[in-house]
Design a protein around this motif. Structure first.
Motif, mmCIF file in Angstrom:
data_model
loop_
_atom_site.group_PDB
_atom_site.id
_atom_site.type_symbol
_atom_site.label_atom_id
_atom_site.label_comp_id
_atom_site.label_asym_id
_atom_site.label_seq_id
_atom_site.Cartn_x
_atom_site.Cartn_y
_atom_site.Cartn_z
ATOM 1 N N LYS A 40 32.193 24.134 -5.186
ATOM 2 C CA LYS A 40 30.765 24.842 -4.636
ATOM 3 C C LYS A 40 30.990 26.409 -4.496
ATOM 4 O O LYS A 40 30.206 27.197 -4.683
ATOM 5 N N HIS B 191 33.624 28.254 -4.809
ATOM 6 C CA HIS B 191 34.091 28.869 -5.910
ATOM 7 C C HIS B 191 33.074 29.351 -7.004
ATOM 8 O O HIS B 191 32.615 30.651 -7.306
ATOM 9 N N ASN B 192 32.069 28.492 -7.289
ATOM 10 C CA ASN B 192 31.117 28.724 -8.225
ATOM 11 C C ASN B 192 30.105 29.500 -7.687
ATOM 12 O O ASN B 192 29.347 30.517 -8.366
ATOM 13 N N TRP B 193 29.893 29.592 -6.446
ATOM 14 C CA TRP B 193 28.851 30.389 -5.729
ATOM 15 C C TRP B 193 29.385 31.711 -5.660
ATOM 16 O O TRP B 193 28.450 33.004 -5.915
ATOM 17 N N VAL C 182 31.511 33.183 -7.852
ATOM 18 C CA VAL C 182 31.621 33.821 -9.158
ATOM 19 C C VAL C 182 30.121 33.963 -9.644
ATOM 20 O O VAL C 182 30.005 35.365 -10.333
ATOM 21 N N LYS C 183 29.150 33.375 -9.100
ATOM 22 C CA LYS C 183 27.707 33.393 -9.702
ATOM 23 C C LYS C 183 27.208 34.982 -9.013
ATOM 24 O O LYS C 183 26.469 35.518 -9.647
ATOM 25 N N ASN C 184 27.648 34.942 -7.878
ATOM 26 C CA ASN C 184 27.078 36.127 -7.100
ATOM 27 C C ASN C 184 27.906 37.209 -6.838
ATOM 28 O O ASN C 184 27.965 38.489 -6.176
ATOM 29 N N GLN D 66 26.677 40.892 -6.896
ATOM 30 C CA GLN D 66 26.024 41.299 -5.618
ATOM 31 C C GLN D 66 27.209 41.731 -4.361
ATOM 32 O O GLN D 66 27.006 42.490 -3.705
ATOM 33 N N SER E 13 40.182 28.933 -9.910
ATOM 34 C CA SER E 13 39.450 28.353 -11.147
ATOM 35 C C SER E 13 40.147 27.316 -11.863
ATOM 36 O O SER E 13 40.045 25.942 -12.078
#
Length: 212
Positions: free
Chosen positions: A164, A166-168, A170-172, A175, A200
């Motif tokens: 979770k 790692h995904n957060w 990458v997504k942000n 910003q 990853s």
């Protein structure tokens, strides 16, 4: 001038007060937060051992403490009226100082007006790094088992925190890059991207077995 010198002395005093409260917060830090810090540190040192402290400091200061200092209303920390223009400026300087402290970096030629804060960094770097190591300790879960219920510990394991997190990130990442640029730390973005790539690959391989 005298006013500027007095102002920086006041900033040092306020920054120290913020830092002292942060260093005293270990006992109230939630287990999931500590687990994230442990995972970040343990995985990063495999590739970049010299970054054992900056990876933890960058996470908790850049994403939590500094935003709470700069935007206390939006973070739910303070409900009063927003600070004055001078107050906002002081909070920016305090935030920048704490961020540099967490990264172990002194102010230099790019921001000469911040050089008086280097004494604050020198005086606190050892304590801050000890705080990071304690926060990311591998014995965190074992030591805290009597403090938290079985349901809370099981929930922590089921959250699949590494994936979770790692995904957060990458997504942000865009910003995060903008925020790093505000602190003149955007030079570390390529290294961050490299670390994310390594994580990853490993997360795909280990997936749900990380905390079993």
């Amino acid at each position: 001038g005298i006013n500027a010198e007095y102002g920086m002395k006041r900033i040092i005093e306020l920054a120290q007060k913020f830092l002292d409260r942060i260093l005293r917060s270990m006992d109230i830090c939630p287990i999931p937060f500590k687990v994230i810090c442990h995972h970040l540190q343990s995985e990063t040192v495999k590739r970049f051992p010299e970054s054992r402290h900056t990876v933890v400091g960058g996470f908790i200061f850049l994403r939590f403490f500094c935003p709470a200092i700069l935007n206390s209303e939006s973070c739910g920390v303070k409900d009063d009226a927003p600070p004055t223009k001078e107050g906002t400026r002081a909070l920016v300087l305090i935030s920048k100082s704490l961020q540099n402290l967490s990264n172990g970096i002194q102010f230099g030629v790019k921001e000469p007006y911040m050089k008086p804060m280097n004494s604050f960094i020198d005086n606190n770097i050892v304590a801050v790094r000890a705080f990071f190591d304690q926060l990311a300790s591998s014995e965190v879960e074992e030591k805290e088992t009597e403090t938290y219920s079985r349901e809370e510990l099981e929930a922590c394991e089921k959250m699949e925190l590494p994936m979770k997190l790692h995904n957060w990130i990458v997504k942000n990442l865009p910003q995060i890059g903008k925020t790093l640029a505000q602190y003149n730390e955007d030079g570390c973005i390529p290294e961050l991207a490299s670390v994310l790539g390594q994580l990853s690959f490993q997360l795909e391989r280990e997936n749900k077995n990380l905390f079993i």
